[in-house]
Design a protein around this motif. Structure first.
Motif, mmCIF file in Angstrom:
data_model
loop_
_atom_site.group_PDB
_atom_site.id
_atom_site.type_symbol
_atom_site.label_atom_id
_atom_site.label_comp_id
_atom_site.label_asym_id
_atom_site.label_seq_id
_atom_site.Cartn_x
_atom_site.Cartn_y
_atom_site.Cartn_z
ATOM 1 N N GLU A 5 0.868 -1.176 0.000
ATOM 2 C CA GLU A 5 0.000 0.000 0.000
ATOM 3 C C GLU A 5 0.901 1.220 0.000
ATOM 4 O OE1 GLU A 5 -2.866 -0.253 3.140
ATOM 5 O OE2 GLU A 5 -3.448 -2.271 2.524
ATOM 6 N N GLY A 6 0.874 1.944 -1.066
ATOM 7 C CA GLY A 6 1.789 3.070 -1.236
ATOM 8 C C GLY A 6 2.733 2.745 -2.379
ATOM 9 N N ARG A 7 3.901 3.364 -2.346
ATOM 10 C CA ARG A 7 4.879 3.110 -3.404
ATOM 11 C C ARG A 7 6.101 2.411 -2.843
ATOM 12 N NH1 ARG A 7 6.329 8.052 -7.253
ATOM 13 N NH2 ARG A 7 7.629 6.586 -8.348
ATOM 14 N N PRO A 8 6.347 1.183 -3.289
ATOM 15 C CA PRO A 8 7.582 0.520 -2.847
ATOM 16 C C PRO A 8 8.787 1.233 -3.475
ATOM 17 C CG PRO A 8 6.465 -0.797 -4.518
ATOM 18 C CD PRO A 8 5.571 0.373 -4.212
ATOM 19 N N ASP A 9 9.949 1.067 -2.845
ATOM 20 C CA ASP A 9 11.156 1.662 -3.419
ATOM 21 C C ASP A 9 11.473 1.024 -4.771
ATOM 22 O OD1 ASP A 9 12.139 3.549 -1.281
ATOM 23 O OD2 ASP A 9 11.926 1.715 -0.117
ATOM 24 N N VAL A 10 11.233 -0.279 -4.867
ATOM 25 C CA VAL A 10 11.487 -1.009 -6.108
ATOM 26 C C VAL A 10 10.457 -2.124 -6.243
ATOM 27 C CG1 VAL A 10 13.175 -2.360 -7.437
ATOM 28 C CG2 VAL A 10 13.983 -0.698 -5.806
ATOM 29 N N THR A 11 10.017 -2.348 -7.477
ATOM 30 C CA THR A 11 9.179 -3.506 -7.777
ATOM 31 C C THR A 11 9.973 -4.387 -8.736
ATOM 32 O OG1 THR A 11 7.135 -2.257 -7.529
ATOM 33 C CG2 THR A 11 6.998 -4.318 -8.766
ATOM 34 N N PHE A 12 10.112 -5.654 -8.361
ATOM 35 C CA PHE A 12 10.792 -6.631 -9.215
ATOM 36 C C PHE A 12 9.755 -7.585 -9.777
ATOM 37 C CE2 PHE A 12 14.166 -5.639 -6.111
ATOM 38 C CZ PHE A 12 15.221 -5.381 -6.964
ATOM 39 N N SER A 13 9.942 -7.979 -11.019
ATOM 40 C CA SER A 13 9.104 -9.020 -11.616
ATOM 41 C C SER A 13 10.021 -10.163 -12.020
ATOM 42 C CB SER A 13 8.361 -8.485 -12.845
ATOM 43 O OG SER A 13 7.486 -7.441 -12.458
ATOM 44 N N PHE A 14 9.629 -11.366 -11.618
ATOM 45 C CA PHE A 14 10.422 -12.574 -11.863
ATOM 46 C C PHE A 14 9.505 -13.720 -12.259
ATOM 47 C CE2 PHE A 14 12.938 -10.700 -8.329
ATOM 48 C CZ PHE A 14 14.236 -10.928 -8.724
ATOM 49 N N VAL A 15 10.116 -14.734 -12.841
ATOM 50 C CA VAL A 15 9.489 -16.053 -12.948
ATOM 51 C C VAL A 15 9.969 -16.806 -11.703
ATOM 52 C CG1 VAL A 15 9.461 -18.207 -14.280
ATOM 53 C CG2 VAL A 15 9.396 -16.008 -15.457
ATOM 54 N N ASP A 16 9.138 -17.666 -11.174
ATOM 55 C CA ASP A 16 9.406 -18.387 -9.929
ATOM 56 C C ASP A 16 10.829 -18.966 -9.865
ATOM 57 O OD1 ASP A 16 8.805 -19.539 -7.437
ATOM 58 O OD2 ASP A 16 7.936 -21.330 -8.339
ATOM 59 N N SER A 17 11.226 -19.704 -10.884
ATOM 60 C CA SER A 17 12.537 -20.376 -10.846
ATOM 61 C C SER A 17 13.690 -19.370 -10.826
ATOM 62 C CB SER A 17 12.685 -21.338 -12.027
ATOM 63 O OG SER A 17 12.514 -20.626 -13.240
ATOM 64 N N ASP A 18 13.533 -18.238 -11.525
ATOM 65 C CA ASP A 18 14.598 -17.229 -11.542
ATOM 66 C C ASP A 18 14.701 -16.513 -10.193
ATOM 67 O OD1 ASP A 18 15.374 -17.745 -14.171
ATOM 68 O OD2 ASP A 18 13.874 -16.362 -14.978
ATOM 69 N N PHE A 19 13.552 -16.228 -9.558
ATOM 70 C CA PHE A 19 13.595 -15.600 -8.240
ATOM 71 C C PHE A 19 14.299 -16.518 -7.245
ATOM 72 C CE2 PHE A 19 11.926 -15.139 -3.953
ATOM 73 C CZ PHE A 19 12.403 -13.873 -3.675
ATOM 74 N N LEU A 20 13.966 -17.799 -7.313
ATOM 75 C CA LEU A 20 14.576 -18.781 -6.427
ATOM 76 C C LEU A 20 16.092 -18.810 -6.643
ATOM 77 C CD1 LEU A 20 13.202 -20.506 -4.340
ATOM 78 C CD2 LEU A 20 13.149 -22.369 -5.962
ATOM 79 N N ALA A 21 16.515 -18.769 -7.905
ATOM 80 C CA ALA A 21 17.947 -18.799 -8.235
ATOM 81 C C ALA A 21 18.654 -17.550 -7.699
ATOM 82 C CB ALA A 21 18.149 -18.925 -9.743
ATOM 83 N N VAL A 22 18.033 -16.380 -7.827
ATOM 84 C CA VAL A 22 18.634 -15.144 -7.311
ATOM 85 C C VAL A 22 18.671 -15.189 -5.783
ATOM 86 C CG1 VAL A 22 18.314 -12.645 -7.064
ATOM 87 C CG2 VAL A 22 18.098 -13.708 -9.314
ATOM 88 N N GLY A 23 17.553 -15.584 -5.179
ATOM 89 C CA GLY A 23 17.446 -15.607 -3.721
ATOM 90 C C GLY A 23 18.393 -16.583 -3.042
ATOM 91 N N THR A 24 18.751 -17.637 -3.745
ATOM 92 C CA THR A 24 19.651 -18.635 -3.159
ATOM 93 C C THR A 24 21.096 -18.442 -3.622
ATOM 94 O OG1 THR A 24 19.077 -20.205 -4.911
ATOM 95 C CG2 THR A 24 17.844 -20.384 -2.847
ATOM 96 N N GLY A 25 21.340 -17.375 -4.396
ATOM 97 C CA GLY A 25 22.704 -17.066 -4.809
ATOM 98 C C GLY A 25 23.202 -17.857 -6.001
#
Length: 126
Positions: free
Chosen positions: A70-90
């Motif tokens: 609610e409001g404006r986030p500093d950043v909005t990221f859009s990912f596909v599930d597998s790519d987010f997982l890959a980024v999040g786990t390094g």
């Protein structure tokens, strides 16, 4: 607060749930002080922009929630599930993900650069 994995078909939900629990620890509170930004994550099962599940990693308040910010986030990221997982786990460098089109960014690039695998708790088991 409800478990973020309930009702989710995303593998990323488990990582976000770990992060939600991590925010309650001393290390999580330290991260909130250090980063102080709000990230909205739009995660799609197969194609960016389709059937998204939206999560907010609020590193001002120190919480992870499901649903749009609610409001404006500093950043909005859009990912596909597998790519987010890959980024999040390094396993995938965020800059490489962006350059390959695996991650879309809307908002402050400076704030986006602070979104690194270091902000995620080390996975116990996904």
């Amino acid at each position: 607060m409800a478990d973020l994995t309930s009702g989710s078909g995303l593998k990323s939900a488990a990582l976000l749930e770990q992060m939600r629990l991590h925010m309650e620890t001393d290390a999580g509170k330290e991260l909130t002080k250090k980063v102080g930004l709000v990230y909205q994550l739009n995660i799609s099962p197969k194609k960016i922009g389709q059937n998204e599940e939206i999560y907010v990693v609020d590193l001002k308040k120190g919480e992870v929630t499901k649903g749009p910010y609610e409001g404006r986030p500093d950043v909005t990221f859009s990912f596909v599930d597998s790519d987010f997982l890959a980024v999040g786990t390094g396993k995938l460098n965020p800059q490489m993900a962006f350059l390959r089109g695996a991650m879309k960014i809307k908002g402050s690039i400076t704030a986006a650069q602070k979104f690194t695998p270091d902000i995620f708790p080390k996975p116990s088991k996904l």
